[in-house]
Write a protein that holds these residues in place. Structure first.
Motif, PDB file in Angstrom:
ATOM      1  N   CYS A 118      36.309 -40.669  48.608  1.00 16.25           N
ATOM      2  CA  CYS A 118      37.787 -40.504  49.361  1.00 16.25           C
ATOM      3  C   CYS A 118      38.427 -39.315  48.695  1.00 16.25           C
ATOM      4  O   CYS A 118      38.582 -38.863  47.602  1.00 16.25           O
ATOM      5  CB  CYS A 118      38.546 -41.850  49.038  1.00 16.25           C
ATOM      6  N   ASN A 140      41.603 -38.723  49.143  1.00 17.10           N
ATOM      7  CA  ASN A 140      42.873 -39.012  48.806  1.00 17.10           C
ATOM      8  C   ASN A 140      43.243 -39.022  47.310  1.00 17.10           C
ATOM      9  O   ASN A 140      42.324 -39.966  46.730  1.00 17.10           O
ATOM     10  CB  ASN A 140      43.332 -40.510  49.551  1.00 17.10           C
ATOM     11  N   CYS A 143      42.077 -46.914  51.549  1.00 16.13           N
ATOM     12  CA  CYS A 143      43.478 -46.233  51.966  1.00 16.13           C
ATOM     13  C   CYS A 143      43.358 -45.930  53.319  1.00 16.13           C
ATOM     14  O   CYS A 143      44.202 -45.592  53.977  1.00 16.13           O
ATOM     15  CB  CYS A 143      43.754 -45.117  50.888  1.00 16.13           C
ATOM     16  N   CYS A 193      43.640 -42.398  45.388  1.00 15.52           N
ATOM     17  CA  CYS A 193      42.772 -43.452  45.804  1.00 15.52           C
ATOM     18  C   CYS A 193      41.577 -43.246  45.181  1.00 15.52           C
ATOM     19  O   CYS A 193      41.016 -42.030  44.888  1.00 15.52           O
ATOM     20  CB  CYS A 193      42.392 -43.480  47.472  1.00 15.52           C
ATOM     21  N   CYS A 228      38.072 -44.422  54.863  1.00 15.27           N
ATOM     22  CA  CYS A 228      37.992 -45.033  53.536  1.00 15.27           C
ATOM     23  C   CYS A 228      38.230 -46.539  53.603  1.00 15.27           C
ATOM     24  O   CYS A 228      39.385 -46.824  54.408  1.00 15.27           O
ATOM     25  CB  CYS A 228      38.825 -44.196  52.699  1.00 15.27           C
TER      26      CYS A 228
HETATM   27 ZN   LIG Z   1      40.713 -43.806  49.927  1.00 23.43          ZN
END
Ligand SMILES: [Zn+2]
Length: 148
Positions: free
Chosen positions: A42, A44, A30, A47, A27
Motif C-alpha cells: 500500500c 498510503n 485503508c 498504512c 488495500c
Molecule cells: Zn493501505
C-alpha cells in the motif's frame, strides 16, 4: 491472417463492450485504490498493510483536466517511430468512488474543443497501435453527453 489483439499493458483492463473496465487494486486495511495497480504494498504512508486485491474501477467519471499531446508519448505507449506523430487528446478523469484521477486518451475524433471540466466520460476499449501481426489494445475515454 487475423491479427492477435494484445493489451498494451497486461492486467490494467479487462472485458469487452459494456463489461470493459480498468483494473486497479484496493488495500484491505485503508481502502485506498491504486491505478496503475499496486500489487506489492500500500502506498498510503499511514498504512503498513500489504494486502491488495484487484478490483474493477468505475466505468464512468468526470473530466478533471485535459490537454492534447503533440509529442510522442513515452512507454508503455507503443508508437511506430517510422510514422509521423498524430496528436491525441489526453483526459484526466476523476473517479468519485475510488477518489483517484485516471489518465487516458479520448476516443479518436474527440478534441479539446469537445471537452469541459466536469463533463461525464466512460471507459471504452480502444486501439493504441496496429502492426502487421498485432492490434495493441488500450482504454479510451468517451464523452457520454452528460455535461457539467
Ligand atoms: Zn493501505
Amino acid at each position: 491472417m487475423p491479427r492477435t489483439r494484445t493489451p498494451v499493458v497486461t492486467g490494467w483492463f479487462a472485458g469487452e463492450g459494456d463489461d470493459f473496465t480498468l483494473l486497479g487494486t484496493r488495500c484491505s486495511a485503508c481502502a485506498s485504490v491504486f491505478f496503475p495497480r499496486e500489487d506489492s504494498h500500500c502506498r498510503n504512508p499511514g498504512c503498513d498493510c500489504g494486502d491488495l486485491a484487484e478490483i474493477p474501477l468505475s466505468r464512468r467519471g468526470r473530466v478533471w483536466s485535459y490537454t492534447d499531446g503533440r509529442y510522442r508519448p513515452p512507454s508503455p505507449y507503443v508508437t511506430d517511430p517510422e510514422l509521423p506523430w498524430e496528436p491525441y487528446t489526453l483526459i484526466a478523469v476523476e473517479l468519485a468512488a475510488e477518489r483517484i484521477v485516471v489518465l487516458g486518451q479520448a476516443v479518436p475524433g474527440v478534441t479539446v474543443a469537445d471537452l469541459a471540466v466536469g463533463d461525464e466520460v466512460e471507459v471504452v476499449p480502444g486501439v493504441l497501435h496496429e502492426d502487421g501481426e498485432t492490434v495493441w489494445t488500450t482504454w479510451h475515454w468517451r464523452p457520454t453527453g452528460v455535461t457539467a
